[in-house]
Scaffold this active site. Sequence first.
Site, short mmCIF file in Angstrom:
data_model
loop_
_atom_site.label_atom_id
_atom_site.label_comp_id
_atom_site.label_asym_id
_atom_site.label_seq_id
_atom_site.Cartn_x
_atom_site.Cartn_y
_atom_site.Cartn_z
N HIS A 38 2.88 0.44 -1.88
CA HIS A 38 4.23 0.14 -2.37
C HIS A 38 4.75 -1.09 -1.63
CE1 HIS A 38 8.17 0.76 -4.03
NE2 HIS A 38 8.72 1.02 -2.86
N CYS A 86 6.62 -2.99 -8.14
CA CYS A 86 7.37 -3.14 -6.91
C CYS A 86 7.14 -4.51 -6.25
CB CYS A 86 7.05 -2.02 -5.92
SG CYS A 86 5.28 -1.81 -5.59
#
EC number: 3.4.19.12
Length: 818
Positions: A778, A342
Site C-alpha cells: 500500500h 493508492c
Amino acid sequence: MQRRGALLGMPGGRKMAAGDLGELLVPHMPAIRVPRSGDRVYKSECAFSFDSPNSEGGLYICMNTFLAFGREHVERHFRKTGQSVYMHLKRHVREKVRGASGGALPKRRNSKLFLDLDTDDDLNSDDLEYEDEAKLVIFPDHYEIALPNIEELPALVTIACDAVLSSKSPYRKQDPDTWENELPVSKYANNLTQLDNGVRIPPSGWKCARCDLRENLWLNLTDGSVLCGKWFFDSSGGNGHALEHYRDTGYPLAVKLGTITPDGADVYSFQEEEPVLDPHLAKHLAHFGIDMLHMHGTENGLQDNEIKPRVSEWEVIQESGTKLKPMYGPGYTGLKNLGNSCYLSSVMQAIFSIPEFQRAYVGNLPRIFDYSPLDPTQDFNTQMTKLGHGLLSGQYSKPPVKSELIEQVMKEEHKRNRIGSENPSDVFRFLVEERIQCCQTRKVRYTERVDYLMQLPVAMEAATNKDELIAYELTRREAEVNRRPLPELVRAKIPFSACLQAFSEPENVDDFWSSALQAKSAGVKTSRFASFPEYLVVQIKKFTFGLDWVPKKFDVSIDMPDLLDINHLRARGLQPGEEELPDISPPIVIPDDSKDRLMNQLIDPSDIDESSVMQLAEMGFPLEACRKAVYFTGNMGAEVAFNWIIVHMEEPDFAEPLTMPGYGGAASAGASVFGAAGLDNQPPEEIISIITSMGFQRNQAIQALRATNHSLERALDWIFSHPEFEEDSDFVIEMENNANANIISEAKPEGPRVKDGPGTYELFAFISHMGTSTMSGHYICHIKKEGRWVIYNDHKVCASERPPKDLGYMYFYRRIPS
C-alpha cells in the site's frame, strides 16, 4: 419561462395528455438513441466533476452521447452540442424510520431502487435507506417527465430509457471471474509430466534455444525449454520453434514469458490448439525455480509465514496508535482506493500541491472544459482538470468549507495560463551531463540528456547498525536449522550522505562506442546535473529482484534531510587536460535476415540491455513495456528509457510485446519512434476540421498533427504544451505548400525547457510504500501544507503527528530561492 412538473408540468400545474407528450418529444426524436453493444453509458459520475446521483443536483445523462454531467456542467454540454434531452438521476439518502423501541424498522424492498450504481459503504448502513428517482429533462425550458412513464411516452423513448437505466456503468470494476472462466481448463494440467532435468529459468535474459530471438518466448512446462512463438500466433513475430518442439516431443503446455504475474499468466495448449487455464500453474512454474505466483499477500500485505519487523512499517508509516485529527476543505480532499490505485493517488496529491500544476489545470478550468473534445472522458487535460478541481476546491471534503484556495487560483488573472501554455511537468525537468572516459585511449565524451527524477541507490554497505544486522542473520539461520521461531526482523539504518555518495560514484560501461578506436570499448561513466530543476523528485531504489523471480524490497531507514544541498553535483564540462573523443557515429549494419525485422536506425533486439529492463521493471512498469523502452531508445540506459515510458504509457499497446516492422501485418515501429507518417505528411482534412472547430488556428492544428503522427488526442495535448506557436508560422505554411511535392521541412529543434537555478531544496512531500515488494502492499503520501504535515491515506486526510520521513520511497523537494 422554465416549466417543471411531476409528469410534465405546465403553468398552473395542468397535466398534459399522452398525445401532448408525444408531440413535445417529436422534434427531439432523431437525437434520442438506444444504447448499442459497446456504448458506454456514464450514469455514475459527471464528465467534468465528481458529481453523482448522490450529489445535491443529481446527474444528467445525454440521451444521444450517454455522457453524464452535473448540474453545474449540463448547460455547457447543451450549448456546445445542441443535444436537448437528458435523463436526470437522483438518489435520495435518508435515515431509516425508527420503531417504537428506538430500533430501525425491518428493511423493506424498495421498488424505487433501480440505479445500478456503486455505493459507499456508509449507504449500506443499517441506519440509512435510499430511493432512486429518474426523469427526462428537455432543455432549454427544463420540461420534466417523470419515469417510468410507459403509457404516455413513445415506444422508442421508453426503450431508450429502460436501456440506460439497466446498463452497467463503465466505472464499475469487472469481476475477474467474468473473463477468467471464458478460458477452458486444459485437460493436461492435472497430470502434467515435468522432467527432473535441473532446469532453472532466470528472471531475465531469455532467448530462444534455436534462433536466439528474445521476444515472443514461451516456456514449455514439461522440460523447461524456452522457444519462440509462431508468427500471427499472438500478433507478434517468431519462427515457430515452440510449436516445432511440441511436434518433436509431444509436450503440450507452454507459458508465455513476460506475462507471469501473481494473478496468472498466458498458457497455451498445443494439442488443444487454444489458450487454456492451468489451475496448477504456480506448482508447474516453481518446478523451474519461478516462485512469483506464491506472492499472495494477506489483507495488510504481509505473507502468512512472514515475521513482522521490530516496529512494523505499516504502523509507523500510517501513524497507527496516534489519534489523528481529520482535515477538511480545499486541498484536503482524499481519493477513494479503487483496489490498486493508492500509488497513483499519492502521486496526484503531491503534484497538485505544486502551484504550477494548480495554475495549468485548475487555473485554465473554464477554457479547458469549453474546448474539450466531444468525449471529454477520454481527454487527458479535461480529466486532469477535473481531478485538480476535485482535490483543491473542497467541494468533496466535508464539512463544507469555502473554496478559498480555488478562488485564489482562479482570481490570479495575470498568472492564468492560456491555451498552449507551458507544460507544468517542466518543473521536474533537468539536464544531466554524462561523461564517459575510454579506458584504452583515456579520451572523454560529454553528452547531455533530459531527466525528471533523481534515483538514489541504497548504500547497504554503509549501514550504521551492521553488528545488529549480522547478529540477526546468524540467529535467523540457526533458527531455520533448528526449526525454532524466527527472530524479529532488523531494519538497516543507512546515512543519506552514503546514498548520495553512491549516486555520484563512477559506473563501469562495457560496450560503449569508442569513436577513437572505431570499436566498442570499456569505459567509465559519471553523471552530474547540467541544470537543477525547480522541483526535485528523489526516488530511493528500494526494490530489486531475487534469483527466484520474487520482487523484494530493502527494509531500510534513511535519514532524509529537510534541507538538501546538491550544488556540489553541478556539472563542470570539459576540464583542462581532457581530450574529447572524435564525433564519429558507429556504422549502421544492415542485417541479412530476409524478414528484415530491424530498422537500420534501431538496435538488434537480441542486444537489449536486460539490466536496464529489470531496473525499469523494479519501478512497477510492465516487463514488455520496459523492453520496448530500452529498445526504442537504443540501449542508452534506464534513465532515457524511463522518459520514453512517460511519453508512451497512455498508448493502447504500451504493454504489448515488442513487434518488429517487416512482419506481414505488424505495425511499423518507425512511425511510432520517429513521429513521421511518411513523406506526404499532410493531415486528413476531417481531423484538421475537428481541431479548428474547437477554436484553434488551422496552422496550429496542422503543426500539432504532424508532430504527433496525425493522432487527434495527442495533437490536442501537443497544442496545450507548446506556448511558443505563432499563428503565422512559416514552418506550417511551408509544410502545407510543399505537401504535394513530398517535401518535409524540419521544425526548429525544441529547447531543453529547463528552469535552472541553485541546487538547494526543502522537503515538502514524500510517498511511502508498505509491503514486501511492488507486487503487494500500500502507498500513502505526506504533504507539508501551511507549515504542518498532513497524511493522505486514500480517502482519509488527517493532520500528521509523526511523519516517518526516514521510510519514504519517493521524496519531493522544492527549490529554495537564493
